[in-house]
Enzyme design. Structure first.
Site, mmCIF file in Angstrom:
data_model
loop_
_atom_site.group_PDB
_atom_site.id
_atom_site.type_symbol
_atom_site.label_atom_id
_atom_site.label_comp_id
_atom_site.label_asym_id
_atom_site.label_seq_id
_atom_site.Cartn_x
_atom_site.Cartn_y
_atom_site.Cartn_z
ATOM 1 N N HIS A 185 -6.570 0.786 5.159
ATOM 2 C CA HIS A 185 -6.701 1.624 6.350
ATOM 3 C C HIS A 185 -6.658 0.887 7.198
ATOM 4 C CE1 HIS A 185 -7.490 5.721 4.173
ATOM 5 N NE2 HIS A 185 -8.193 4.989 2.706
ATOM 6 N N CYS A 241 -2.103 5.021 2.963
ATOM 7 C CA CYS A 241 -3.383 4.879 2.089
ATOM 8 C C CYS A 241 -2.239 5.384 1.204
ATOM 9 C CB CYS A 241 -4.574 4.801 1.480
ATOM 10 S SG CYS A 241 -5.435 5.141 0.557
ATOM 11 N N GLU A 249 -7.004 1.521 10.137
ATOM 12 C CA GLU A 249 -7.191 2.797 11.222
ATOM 13 C C GLU A 249 -9.015 2.135 11.562
ATOM 14 O OE1 GLU A 249 -6.052 3.972 8.954
ATOM 15 O OE2 GLU A 249 -6.744 5.937 7.668
HETATM 16 N N1 GLN Z 1 -5.473 10.100 -3.390
HETATM 17 C C1 GLN Z 1 -5.674 8.783 -3.633
HETATM 18 C C2 GLN Z 1 -6.307 7.678 -3.895
HETATM 19 O O1 GLN Z 1 -7.305 7.979 -3.953
HETATM 20 C C3 GLN Z 1 -4.903 7.736 -1.873
HETATM 21 C C4 GLN Z 1 -6.638 8.196 -0.731
HETATM 22 C C5 GLN Z 1 -6.401 7.877 0.547
HETATM 23 O O2 GLN Z 1 -5.220 7.681 0.466
HETATM 24 N N2 GLN Z 1 -7.533 7.507 0.726
HETATM 25 O O3 GLN Z 1 -5.732 6.538 -4.633
#
Ligand code: GLN
Length: 544
Positions: free
Chosen positions: A516, A382, A518
């Site tokens: 994600h 992410c 995970e």
């Molecule tokens: N802050 C980033 C976004 O909002 C990544 C978010 C995250 O890593 N879950 O896109």
């Protein structure tokens, strides 16, 4: 007809009720029953989405896009049953629903009250979509006696009265402390807690007694007598050497047998615990070890990266290696006196996890650069993928590359998305809108390029579905610039507009994912990206 198991906690918080619920569900499942676990959180936030990871640990995201309590992660990992929006409710959510109904005039002039309106809404939530289940485990957050959990306790009391006599069961998790100076275990806190629960009209059927010390039969008998519970139903729950030992340990103490007996079931099939034996065997008998550096922001509280921590361990289980995780605060790489090489060189792989906000971002970018230049396996998740793209763009000559999350920039390699397609159709949002529930959330499909490294990792498939939780996206306008410099966009949203995966074919293992992974890894079914990443770390460990 589903049977309901209500799990409450007493004496102190942090007794591991979530893990206990997950373990009991896993044991019932191992006997062939269909289970689902629900979490009732008494706090007033509508969901944990806007709560700080420092306060509340990670926000666990379900396939259907709910931002939920991290206990739902335990539930999924232990049962393999994908959690849903309808598995986590908070007081705030209930009240929001009731107040909206009241404003609409749905209550036809009635006075709206905790009993029956709030308790009815709680019961409705507990009972919804349970027809095809054998057991529904309802975990109540907090500790008995908390003011804010009272409506939930009352709803349980009513359900126990309204459903069939052998359709509900109360499991109370307590603490039996050991007083070193006296050399004694103390049962009084448990007695008080059970009395408190009984005062709310709920008599526990099974007591799960957390303790650091062996609880002798004489103490179990005493607890049984004072707490009005059968002696066999006083289950000792000693600290376990690993969370993966908990289902086997509780089974050994008779937890599932006593729960079934409480329902009047004495002819249940014996559980098939082979998957738990396999997991614990792999966990306790590794054939090697690797050290992974996680360069993030919330490294002071491991619950903030709960699923990540578990998924890395699962990758270790898949490769039969122990995974040592070194949590590194990205900000230290932004100070002159810290030598990034000294910190990162001994590591077998580097992971930059998800996160929010600018703090530590330059340290994360520096870690990506180190991994790229030194050919150390790298996994960006992410925000980690976004940092990998910014680093790649800077390396490709776009010196001012940044994310609009960190402020205005002339080179928005990462930018806010205001429109995207979901299963429900076009989603729109304003740049300055609410923070709660306005991210790209939940499962979205991605198309993988044939012959890419990731499609091999995923076993040759070209379409995957993974869970998202982010507001910003890598800007597809930079695709050519990044690809010509070696950072290939190997996974895209089906419409080709949103980059989902990047990789470096000229690097031993360099993958960034916008989602994600995970969240979908399980001990008995490790996520392929984590299995692959740990395998790469193992290869690296043989080089350094
Ligand atoms: N802050 C980033 C976004 O909002 C990544 C978010 C995250 O890593 N879950 O896109």
């Amino acid at each position: 007809m589903a049977r309901f198991i209500f799990i409450t906690g007493g004496v102190v918080s942090s007794l591991g009720k979530g893990l206990m619920a997950a373990s009991l569900a896993a044991l019932l499942q191992a006997r062939g029953y269909k289970v689902r676990i629900r979490k009732f959180d008494p706090y007033l936030n509508v969901d944990p989405g806007t709560m700080s990871p420092y306060q509340h640990g990670e926000v666990y995201v379900t396939d259907d896009g709910a931002e939920t309590d991290l206990d739902l992660g335990h539930y999924e990992r232990f049962t393999g049953v994908s959690a849903r929006q309808s598995d986590n409710v908070t007081s705030g959510w209930i009240y929001q629903k009731i107040i909206a109904r009241e404003r609409r005039g749905d209550y036809l002039g009635a006075t709206v009250q905790v009993i029956p309106h709030v308790t009815d809404a709680i019961k409705e939530f507990a009972l919804a979509e349970t027809d095809d289940l054998d057991f529904v485990l309802c975990e109540i957050g907090g500790t008995v006696g908390d003011i804010e959990s009272l409506p939930f306790m009352e709803a349980i009391r009513q359900m126990r009265n309204e459903l069939e006599p052998l359709q509900t069961l109360s499991v109370h998790v307590t603490l039996v402390p050991y007083i070193a100076a006296a050399g004694e275990l103390k049962t009084k806190p448990t007695q008080h807690s059970v009395r408190e629960l009984a005062g709310l009209g709920i008599k526990p059927d099974v007591l799960l007694c957390r303790s650091e010390h062996f609880i002798p039969q004489s103490d179990r008998n005493k607890i049984a007598q004072f707490c009005n519970v059968r002696p066999e139903a006083v289950i000792p729950a000693l600290d376990a050497p690993s969370i993966y030992s908990v289902p086997l340990q509780y089974h050994g103490e008779g937890l599932d047998t006593q729960v079934l007996r409480g329902f009047g079931i004495t002819d249940a099939p014996e559980p098939d615990l082979s998957r738990w034996h396999d997991v614990t065997d792999r966990y306790f008998h590794p054939e090697g070890e690797v050290t992974i550096g996680v360069v993030g922001k919330y490294v002071g509280l491991q619950d903030a990266y709960k699923s990540l921590n578990e998924a890395l361990v699962h990758g270790g289980l898949a490769n039969r290696v122990k995974v040592n995780i070194r949590w590194i605060d990205a900000e230290i790489f932004e100070q002159d006196d810290n030598d990034i090489t000294a910190q990162l060189e001994p590591l077998h792989a580097i992971l930059v996890p998800g996160g929010f906000g600018e703090r530590g971002s330059e340290g994360k970018i520096a870690s990506v650069r180190f991994a790229r230049e030194h050919k150390v396996p790298f996994f960006g998740i992410c925000l980690g993928m976004q940092m990998a793209c910014i680093e790649g763009a800077r390396a490709a000559g776009h010196g001012g590359a940044s994310s609009t999350e960190f402020g205005p920039t002339d080179e928005p390699v990462v930018g806010i998305i205001t429109e995207w397609m979901s299963k429900e159709g076009l989603q729109q949002r304003e740049a300055g809108g609410d923070l709660g529930g306005t991210m790209r959330l939940g499962a979205y499909p991605a198309k993988l390029s044939a012959n890419s490294h990731v499609s091999t990792i995923y076993g040759g498939v070209t379409e995957i579905s993974e869970r998202h939780r982010h507001r910003y996206e890598v800007n597809v306008a930079y695709r050519d610039a990044l690809e010509s410099d070696g950072l290939v966009f190997s996974g895209m949203s089906p419409d080709g507009l949103l980059p989902e995966i990047v990789e470096r074919p000229d690097h031993p293992w360099f993958v960034g994912v916008q989602f994600h992974p995970e969240l979908k890894s399980r001990p008995f079914d490790p996520h392929p990206l984590f299995s692959g990443f740990i395998a790469a770390a193992l290869r690296q460990s043989r080089l350094v």
